[in-house]
Design a protein around this motif. Sequence first.
Motif, PDB file in Angstrom:
ATOM      1  N   PHE A 105      27.430  16.724 -17.654  1.00 61.61           N
ATOM      2  CA  PHE A 105      26.284  16.239 -16.889  1.00 61.61           C
ATOM      3  C   PHE A 105      25.416  17.378 -16.375  1.00 61.61           C
ATOM      4  N   GLY A 106      24.133  17.065 -16.187  1.00 63.86           N
ATOM      5  CA  GLY A 106      23.253  17.942 -15.424  1.00 63.86           C
ATOM      6  C   GLY A 106      23.441  17.684 -13.946  1.00 63.86           C
ATOM      7  N   THR A 107      22.664  18.380 -13.133  1.00 67.70           N
ATOM      8  CA  THR A 107      22.821  18.286 -11.686  1.00 67.70           C
ATOM      9  C   THR A 107      22.044  17.134 -11.068  1.00 67.70           C
ATOM     10  N   GLY A 108      21.214  16.474 -11.865  1.00 69.24           N
ATOM     11  CA  GLY A 108      20.527  15.292 -11.386  1.00 69.24           C
ATOM     12  C   GLY A 108      19.131  15.567 -10.855  1.00 69.24           C
TER      13      GLY A 108
ATOM     14  N   LEU B 294      40.059   6.102 -20.483  1.00 68.94           N
ATOM     15  CA  LEU B 294      39.816   6.278 -19.045  1.00 68.94           C
ATOM     16  C   LEU B 294      39.549   7.743 -18.782  1.00 68.94           C
ATOM     17  N   PHE B 295      38.575   7.996 -17.920  1.00 66.13           N
ATOM     18  CA  PHE B 295      38.135   9.367 -17.627  1.00 66.13           C
ATOM     19  C   PHE B 295      38.117   9.588 -16.119  1.00 66.13           C
ATOM     20  N   TRP B 296      38.407  10.809 -15.716  1.00 66.21           N
ATOM     21  CA  TRP B 296      38.239  11.234 -14.330  1.00 66.21           C
ATOM     22  C   TRP B 296      37.206  12.365 -14.299  1.00 66.21           C
ATOM     23  N   TYR B 297      36.285  12.267 -13.336  1.00 67.81           N
ATOM     24  CA  TYR B 297      35.288  13.291 -13.113  1.00 67.81           C
ATOM     25  C   TYR B 297      35.303  13.673 -11.631  1.00 67.81           C
ATOM     26  N   GLN B 298      34.901  14.894 -11.357  1.00 62.68           N
ATOM     27  CA  GLN B 298      34.758  15.386  -9.987  1.00 62.68           C
ATOM     28  C   GLN B 298      33.291  15.714  -9.754  1.00 62.68           C
ATOM     29  N   GLN B 299      32.730  15.176  -8.673  1.00 65.13           N
ATOM     30  CA  GLN B 299      31.333  15.456  -8.364  1.00 65.13           C
ATOM     31  C   GLN B 299      31.237  16.113  -6.999  1.00 65.13           C
ATOM     32  N   ALA B 300      30.974  17.410  -7.005  1.00 65.48           N
ATOM     33  CA  ALA B 300      30.762  18.132  -5.752  1.00 65.48           C
ATOM     34  C   ALA B 300      29.365  17.826  -5.226  1.00 65.48           C
ATOM     35  N   LEU B 301      29.161  18.091  -3.953  1.00 68.44           N
ATOM     36  CA  LEU B 301      27.887  17.781  -3.303  1.00 68.44           C
ATOM     37  C   LEU B 301      26.737  18.492  -4.004  1.00 68.44           C
ATOM     38  N   GLY B 302      25.720  17.739  -4.385  1.00 69.84           N
ATOM     39  CA  GLY B 302      24.546  18.323  -5.011  1.00 69.84           C
ATOM     40  C   GLY B 302      24.711  18.691  -6.470  1.00 69.84           C
ATOM     41  N   GLN B 303      25.844  18.327  -7.052  1.00 65.40           N
ATOM     42  CA  GLN B 303      26.110  18.647  -8.453  1.00 65.40           C
ATOM     43  C   GLN B 303      26.252  17.371  -9.273  1.00 65.40           C
ATOM     44  N   GLY B 304      26.282  17.536 -10.570  1.00 61.21           N
ATOM     45  CA  GLY B 304      26.588  16.404 -11.429  1.00 61.21           C
ATOM     46  C   GLY B 304      28.092  16.258 -11.588  1.00 61.21           C
ATOM     47  N   PRO B 305      28.539  15.104 -12.066  1.00 64.16           N
ATOM     48  CA  PRO B 305      29.973  14.925 -12.305  1.00 64.16           C
ATOM     49  C   PRO B 305      30.485  15.934 -13.326  1.00 64.16           C
TER      50      PRO B 305
ATOM     51  N   ALA C  29      35.060  16.394  -2.541  1.00 60.77           N
ATOM     52  CA  ALA C  29      34.138  15.953  -3.592  1.00 60.77           C
ATOM     53  C   ALA C  29      34.265  14.439  -3.719  1.00 60.77           C
ATOM     54  N   VAL C  30      33.409  13.866  -4.553  1.00 58.89           N
ATOM     55  CA  VAL C  30      33.578  12.478  -4.965  1.00 58.89           C
ATOM     56  C   VAL C  30      34.305  12.486  -6.301  1.00 58.89           C
TER      57      VAL C  30
ATOM     58  N   THR D  23      35.739   7.826  -5.191  1.00 60.36           N
ATOM     59  CA  THR D  23      36.452   8.068  -3.933  1.00 60.36           C
ATOM     60  C   THR D  23      35.905   9.362  -3.353  1.00 60.36           C
ATOM     61  N   ARG D  24      35.401   9.276  -2.131  1.00 59.28           N
ATOM     62  CA  ARG D  24      34.906  10.493  -1.476  1.00 59.28           C
ATOM     63  C   ARG D  24      36.051  11.118  -0.705  1.00 59.28           C
ATOM     64  N   LEU D  25      36.474  12.293  -1.137  1.00 61.78           N
ATOM     65  CA  LEU D  25      37.564  13.016  -0.490  1.00 61.78           C
ATOM     66  C   LEU D  25      36.983  14.137   0.368  1.00 61.78           C
ATOM     67  N   THR D  26      37.384  14.145   1.629  1.00 64.46           N
ATOM     68  CA  THR D  26      36.987  15.221   2.537  1.00 64.46           C
ATOM     69  C   THR D  26      38.247  15.897   3.024  1.00 64.46           C
TER      70      THR D  26
END
Lengths: 116, 112
Positions: B102-105, A32-43, A88-89, A111-114
């Motif tokens: 990952f890349g930025t997409g 199992l993995f957790w990733y963080q994806q900020a707006l406009g970025q990759g995970p 982030a998501v 999960t989108r956290l604001t």
Amino acid sequence: GAGVSQSPRYKVAKRGQDVALRCDPISGHVSLFWYQQALGQGPEFLTNFQNEAQLDKSGLPSDRFFAERPEGSVSTLKIQRTQQEDSAVYLCASTLLAGGADNEQFFGPGTRLTVL
Amino acid sequence: DQQVKQNSPSLSVQEGRISILNCDYTNSMFDYFLWYKKYPAEGPTFLISISSIKDKNEDGRFTVFLNKSAKHLSLHIVPSQPGDSAVYFCAANCFGNEKLTFGTGTRLTIIP
């Protein structure tokens, strides 16, 4: 069949609040993995588990982030004293097997956290 | 330090034509490369992968090419279909380490 599920799908927190994000992997999946994806970025990788053992937590941004998978199934990512930069998501992924770079990772919807 | 780079944030292609998405990497330890596709409000889904011992892998309309000397890979989709409109992420990992970088997409839009 059931895929990876995450809850809640959306979470709004006030700065300083603690939050807990849940991941239900595909049944029987070992890793199992957790990733963080900020707006406009990759995970970006946060941490991973093989069964209940946490293997790598080098991606956790600070000691406010904590993850667990006590019974080798459901995992929880906890963020204490949330900050705006935590917005982030948060994506969870699972793989059937462990150890292989070519094991397909199945992702949940996130999960989108604001943080306000 | 972005180890996997996708320099084109967006790409528009006419339906039926070829879509080419590019990805560059800097870490020479990467030996497995993947493409993921992501629709809004969904998690990324695996599309196609390639090992560093190969230079091409094909699966239906999707082909991935790897140029190790240039540290470059590309995803070709032909013919492009409206359902291909999505964000595409390039990802990589190292032997014995499952974590993905990952890349930025690239947001691909197929124009009917």
